[in-house]
Design a protein around this motif. Structure first.
Motif, short mmCIF file in Angstrom:
data_model
loop_
_atom_site.label_atom_id
_atom_site.label_comp_id
_atom_site.label_asym_id
_atom_site.label_seq_id
_atom_site.Cartn_x
_atom_site.Cartn_y
_atom_site.Cartn_z
N ASN A 263 22.78 81.40 -87.94
CA ASN A 263 24.20 81.21 -87.66
C ASN A 263 24.32 82.14 -86.37
OD1 ASN A 263 24.80 79.23 -89.42
ND2 ASN A 263 25.45 80.66 -90.89
N SER A 264 23.90 83.35 -86.29
CA SER A 264 24.15 84.28 -85.32
C SER A 264 23.32 83.70 -84.00
CB SER A 264 23.33 85.63 -85.45
OG SER A 264 24.11 86.24 -86.93
N LEU A 265 22.23 83.38 -84.24
CA LEU A 265 21.36 82.61 -82.93
C LEU A 265 22.18 81.47 -82.38
CD1 LEU A 265 18.73 82.75 -81.46
CD2 LEU A 265 17.85 81.43 -82.97
N ARG A 266 22.81 80.62 -83.27
CA ARG A 266 23.57 79.70 -82.65
C ARG A 266 24.65 79.98 -82.13
NH1 ARG A 266 22.05 76.87 -87.65
NH2 ARG A 266 24.02 77.68 -88.74
N MET A 267 25.53 80.92 -82.56
CA MET A 267 26.60 81.52 -81.80
C MET A 267 26.43 82.23 -80.51
SD MET A 267 29.50 80.91 -83.68
CE MET A 267 30.46 82.26 -82.85
N LYS A 268 25.13 82.87 -80.63
CA LYS A 268 24.62 83.54 -79.60
C LYS A 268 24.46 82.47 -78.20
CE LYS A 268 21.59 87.00 -77.68
NZ LYS A 268 20.97 85.97 -76.27
N ARG A 269 23.93 81.50 -78.47
CA ARG A 269 23.52 80.22 -77.61
C ARG A 269 24.88 79.74 -77.05
NH1 ARG A 269 18.64 77.23 -81.11
NH2 ARG A 269 17.15 78.70 -80.79
N ILE B 3 27.89 81.27 -77.06
CA ILE B 3 28.44 82.12 -76.10
C ILE B 3 27.75 82.15 -74.80
CG2 ILE B 3 28.74 84.62 -75.76
CD1 ILE B 3 29.14 84.90 -78.81
N ASP B 4 26.41 82.19 -74.84
CA ASP B 4 25.93 81.94 -73.41
C ASP B 4 26.19 80.86 -72.68
OD1 ASP B 4 24.38 84.26 -74.04
OD2 ASP B 4 22.56 83.33 -74.73
N LEU B 5 26.33 79.73 -73.41
CA LEU B 5 26.86 78.41 -72.83
C LEU B 5 28.02 78.55 -72.22
CD1 LEU B 5 26.21 75.32 -71.95
CD2 LEU B 5 27.16 74.76 -74.40
N LEU B 6 29.03 79.11 -72.87
CA LEU B 6 30.42 79.21 -72.61
C LEU B 6 30.38 80.18 -71.33
CD1 LEU B 6 32.34 79.47 -75.78
CD2 LEU B 6 32.43 77.93 -74.18
N ASP B 7 29.44 81.35 -71.28
CA ASP B 7 29.54 82.32 -70.21
C ASP B 7 29.01 81.40 -68.97
OD1 ASP B 7 30.50 84.36 -71.70
OD2 ASP B 7 28.32 85.27 -71.94
N SER B 8 28.17 80.56 -69.06
CA SER B 8 27.48 79.96 -67.99
C SER B 8 28.63 79.05 -67.38
CB SER B 8 26.38 79.31 -68.32
OG SER B 8 25.89 78.26 -67.27
N GLN B 9 29.46 78.27 -68.29
CA GLN B 9 30.64 77.49 -67.79
C GLN B 9 31.67 78.30 -67.21
OE1 GLN B 9 31.64 75.59 -71.18
NE2 GLN B 9 29.96 74.00 -71.59
N LEU B 10 31.69 79.35 -67.47
CA LEU B 10 32.85 80.24 -67.04
C LEU B 10 32.46 80.71 -65.46
CD1 LEU B 10 35.54 81.73 -67.25
CD2 LEU B 10 34.14 83.62 -68.26
N ASN B 11 31.21 81.03 -65.46
CA ASN B 11 30.59 81.46 -64.11
C ASN B 11 30.59 80.42 -63.03
OD1 ASN B 11 30.34 84.33 -65.06
ND2 ASN B 11 27.98 83.66 -65.81
N GLU B 12 30.34 79.16 -63.69
CA GLU B 12 30.38 77.97 -62.85
C GLU B 12 31.79 77.76 -62.42
OE1 GLU B 12 29.16 73.41 -63.22
OE2 GLU B 12 28.40 74.62 -64.76
N LYS B 13 32.74 77.85 -63.21
CA LYS B 13 34.25 77.63 -63.10
C LYS B 13 34.70 78.71 -61.91
CE LYS B 13 35.72 74.41 -65.47
NZ LYS B 13 36.45 73.01 -64.87
N ASN B 14 34.09 80.07 -61.78
CA ASN B 14 34.48 81.09 -61.17
C ASN B 14 34.00 80.96 -59.81
OD1 ASN B 14 36.05 82.49 -62.66
ND2 ASN B 14 34.24 83.83 -63.52
N ARG B 15 32.72 80.32 -59.63
CA ARG B 15 32.04 79.92 -58.66
C ARG B 15 32.78 78.76 -57.76
NH1 ARG B 15 27.28 80.82 -61.21
NH2 ARG B 15 27.05 78.67 -61.94
N GLU B 16 33.32 77.83 -58.76
CA GLU B 16 33.99 76.67 -57.99
C GLU B 16 35.31 77.30 -57.41
OE1 GLU B 16 36.15 72.79 -60.18
OE2 GLU B 16 34.29 73.57 -60.94
N LEU B 17 36.08 77.91 -58.06
CA LEU B 17 37.30 78.75 -57.68
C LEU B 17 37.03 79.45 -56.47
CD1 LEU B 17 38.94 79.84 -61.04
CD2 LEU B 17 39.93 77.93 -59.51
N THR B 18 35.92 80.11 -56.27
CA THR B 18 35.82 80.77 -55.00
C THR B 18 35.40 79.94 -54.11
OG1 THR B 18 34.79 82.79 -56.41
CG2 THR B 18 34.19 82.63 -54.35
N THR B 19 34.74 79.00 -54.28
CA THR B 19 34.41 77.92 -53.11
C THR B 19 35.73 77.29 -52.86
OG1 THR B 19 32.19 77.32 -53.92
CG2 THR B 19 33.13 76.04 -52.76
N LYS B 20 36.63 76.81 -53.71
CA LYS B 20 37.81 76.40 -53.53
C LYS B 20 38.65 77.30 -52.59
CE LYS B 20 40.98 72.96 -54.14
NZ LYS B 20 40.75 71.60 -53.73
N ALA B 21 38.69 78.47 -53.00
CA ALA B 21 39.53 79.40 -52.49
C ALA B 21 38.80 79.74 -50.91
CB ALA B 21 39.54 80.78 -53.02
#
Length: 669
Positions: A514-520, A522-540
């Motif tokens: 369960n811990s391993l699944r949760m880590k994965r 969390i990593d996926l959500l972090d990746s999506q968040l970084n992508e959104k931030n890059r998208e916002l930066t590009t937009k800005a």
């Protein structure tokens, strides 16, 4: 040394204090005022808790309780009862510690309080306690008066227990004073109370004291009979201290008939019990008797050792009666070892103490010893005077042992002087009293009686062993059953432990997965968040570039407006529209994307700093995206210095300290 007295009253007057505290004092205080009750109960509770192991600390709390009561300055019966309870408890502790003067002071204070509230039971109790102290101190005349007062009060309220112990106390005092008749009378009265109440312990105590009395007057057959009855009862009841006293009495009997080896055996048995119970008063008597027996056996090394222990303990306790007896013993020891000066000095010290406390037995014994010393020194006149005085006291008080010795001393001196008539007279008295005290027939009776007792004891021990064997078999069966049950329980526990450990391993494995699944995740959500931030930066950045284009257009229009030809109103309207686009519309698009990535950010931001300008809010958004000052400067088309100033204003409005990172503070919102 005279026959030791049993110290039972000293042990049992503590019981009286508890009985009266429980049935008289405590119930009477139930209706006292609540603030007084709570205060005094606290001190009583602490004192009772410490009384057994830390008596000095208990005294401290009891005295605090007395101070508390005195501070109230109230004359209330319930408070007086509480005060009496505290005073008696302190007196008992000091009595047990052999601090007789302190004990007497507190008992007297309790007596005054008891008289104030007119409580017959408490007056009797206090008189009895003070009589006990007088008995220990050798103040026999005072002890007699107080015992009679206590007995009268107990008879008035029909308290059998108090009457019994008052009679025992009177028997002991009269025995010490050499009044055999009155001593026997009170012991018999005590025995009758035991029979009336069917109290076997009281009967045994009476037997013990009667045995000591008959031993003191030389009736050994009667003495050994009473002592054996008492010892048998005490052993059955398991009363160790009483067993110790009885063993000593039998040892003294053997010492008096000359069997000192046998006497030492009994004394040492008695001493072991006294040492185990840390009873200093009993130990004093045991040490003294052992020392005397070793002295009679001419074992000077052991005699000196036990004499030293005896003198040291006697001084520590402060018992004058015992100290007088010990000084006589020490004197006899020095006399046997031909140190006449030291022997005479110790005897005279003993006489002074005996005369001071009214101890007739010790006084007469001391006079005889001094007479014998002067006889050895050939000072016959002084020897005659001391012997005559001892003879007169012994005759008057019916002290057979000292009478036999004093008459012999007188006979010897008169013979040397040529007065054969008087010498023969005193010698006949000596023979008569000596024959009464002891003869071969009596020795045989004593030993036969003890043999009979030993046979009974052996049979009793045999029966105990047989019963013990039967109980052992039963215990073995119960033990086997218990072992079987324990084995079953152990097997069940082992099975349960294996199942529990297996379950824990499975749970641990599942938890790890369960811990391993949760880590994965969390990593996926972090990746999506970084992508959104890059998208916002590009937009800005795109918005920024568009704004630059629009600004160029605005500058062109400004140039056009400066030209006097052309429709200025139309151009002015166009300019305003373009400004609206790059200042509001573009930012609105950015804000929409930002809220999707960081929901509720502006709501939380404004709750902390509601007076932020729109430009400052934009800078906060860029900081939330983890952009640095230079990047924010490019996006807002402002200088880095302007951005730094704006950051300072934001830090102040959001109340962020200079030691804390502004970017981290905003990212935590």
């Amino acid at each position: 040394m005279k026959a030791s007295r049993i110290v039972i009253p000293k042990q049992f007057f503590i019981l009286y204090a508890i009985v009266f505290s429980t049935y008289v004092i405590i119930p009477s205080t139930i209706f006292s005022q609540s603030f007084n009750q709570n205060g005094i109960q606290q001190y009583l509770r602490k004192g009772k808790h410490l009384e057994r192991l830390f008596p000095d600390s208990a005294v401290y709390y009891y005295q605090k309780g007395l101070e508390f009561l005195d501070s109230k300055q109230l004359k209330d019966r319930s408070l007086s009862l509480k005060k009496i309870d505290l005073l008696i408890r302190i007196g008992v502790i000091f009595h047990q510690q052999s601090k007789y003067s302190f004990a007497s002071d507190y008992y007297l204070k309790a007596l005054n309080e008891a008289r104030f509230i007119s409580s017959d039971s408490l007056i009797a109790e206090c008189n009895f306690n003070i009589a006990e102290v007088c008995l220990e101190n050798g103040s026999y005349s005072k002890a007699v008066k107080l015992y009679y007062k206590a007995k009268g009060s107990y008879e008035k309220i029909k308290y059998k227990n108090g009457i019994f112990w008052s009679n025992i106390g009177l028997g002991i005092v009269y025995r010490e004073l050499g009044n055999t008749k009155l001593s026997k009378k009170h012991y018999e009265l005590a025995r009758k109370i035991g029979e009336q109440e069917n109290n076997k312990l009281y009967i045994a105590i009476s037997y013990n004291n009667l045995g000591n009395l008959f031993k003191q007057i030389g009736e050994y057959e009667t003495a050994i009979g009473y002592l054996q009855l008492a010892l048998k009862s005490f052993e059955e009841y398991g009363k160790e201290k009483f067993v110790s006293d009885c063993l000593e009495s039998i040892g003294e009997l053997y010492a008096e008939i000359g069997n000192h080896e046998r006497a030492i055996e009994y004394f040492k048995k008695s001493m072991e019990i006294a040492e185990n119970s840390r009873d200093k008063y009993r130990l004093l008597s045991r040490y003294a008797n052992i020392a005397k027996s070793y002295s009679n056996l001419k074992d000077n090394k052991n005699a000196v050792m036990y004499f030293s222990k005896t003198v040291e303990l006697a001084r520590a306790i402060g018992d004058k009666s015992r100290l007088s007896e010990i000084l006589i013993m020490v004197s006899n020891f020095y006399r046997k070892n031909y140190s006449m000066g030291k022997a005479l000095l110790n005897l005279k010290k003993s006489l002074l103490i005996s005369e001071e406390i009214g101890d007739t037995v010790s006084f007469a014994s001391g006079l005889n010893s001094i007479s014998e010393l002067y006889f050895l020194k050939k000072d016959y006149k002084s020897g005659y005077n001391y012997a005559l005085r001892a003879y007169q006291i012994s005759s008057k008080k019916d002290l057979m042992k000292t009478l036999a010795k004093s008459s012999l001393n007188l006979s010897k001196i008169l013979e040397l002087w040529g007065n054969y008539k008087d010498a023969l007279y005193y010698f006949k008295i000596h023979k008569k009293t000596s024959g009464f005290l002891l003869n071969s027939k009596k020795l045989k009776i004593v030993e036969d009686a003890e043999a009979k007792y030993n046979i009974e004891r052996i049979e009793k021990e045999k029966l105990k062993l047989e019963n013990s064997a039967l109980r052992g078999e039963e215990k073995l069966q119960r033990r086997n059953i218990l072992i079987t049950i324990l084995v079953i329980i152990l097997v069940l526990l082992t099975i349960g432990s294996v199942w529990f450990l297996r379950k824990k391993r499975i749970e641990k494995k599942e938890s790890s997965e369960n811990s391993l699944r949760m880590k994965r995740k969390i990593d996926l959500l972090d990746s999506q968040l970084n992508e959104k931030n890059r998208e916002l930066t590009t937009k800005a950045l795109l918005i920024s570039q568009n704004n630059e284009v629009l600004k160029d257009i605005v500058r062109s229009i400004d140039g056009y407006l400066k030209n006097k030809n052309g429709d200025k109103n139309e151009l002015r309207r166009l300019k305003n529209r373009l400004q609206e686009i790059y200042e509001e519309k573009s930012w609105g698009d950015f804000l929409q994307h930002f809220e999707q990535v960081h929901p509720q950010f502006y709501k939380k931001l404004l709750s902390r700093g509601g007076d932020l300008t729109s430009t400052e809010q934009k800078v906060c958004a860029f900081l939330r995206m983890n952009l640095n000052t230079k990047e924010i400067s490019q996006l807002t088309s402002q200088s880095t210095k302007a951005i730094e100033v704006m950051r300072s204003r934001i830090r102040k409005k959001l109340r962020v300290s200079h030691e804390e990172s502004l970017t981290k503070a905003i990212q935590s919102i």
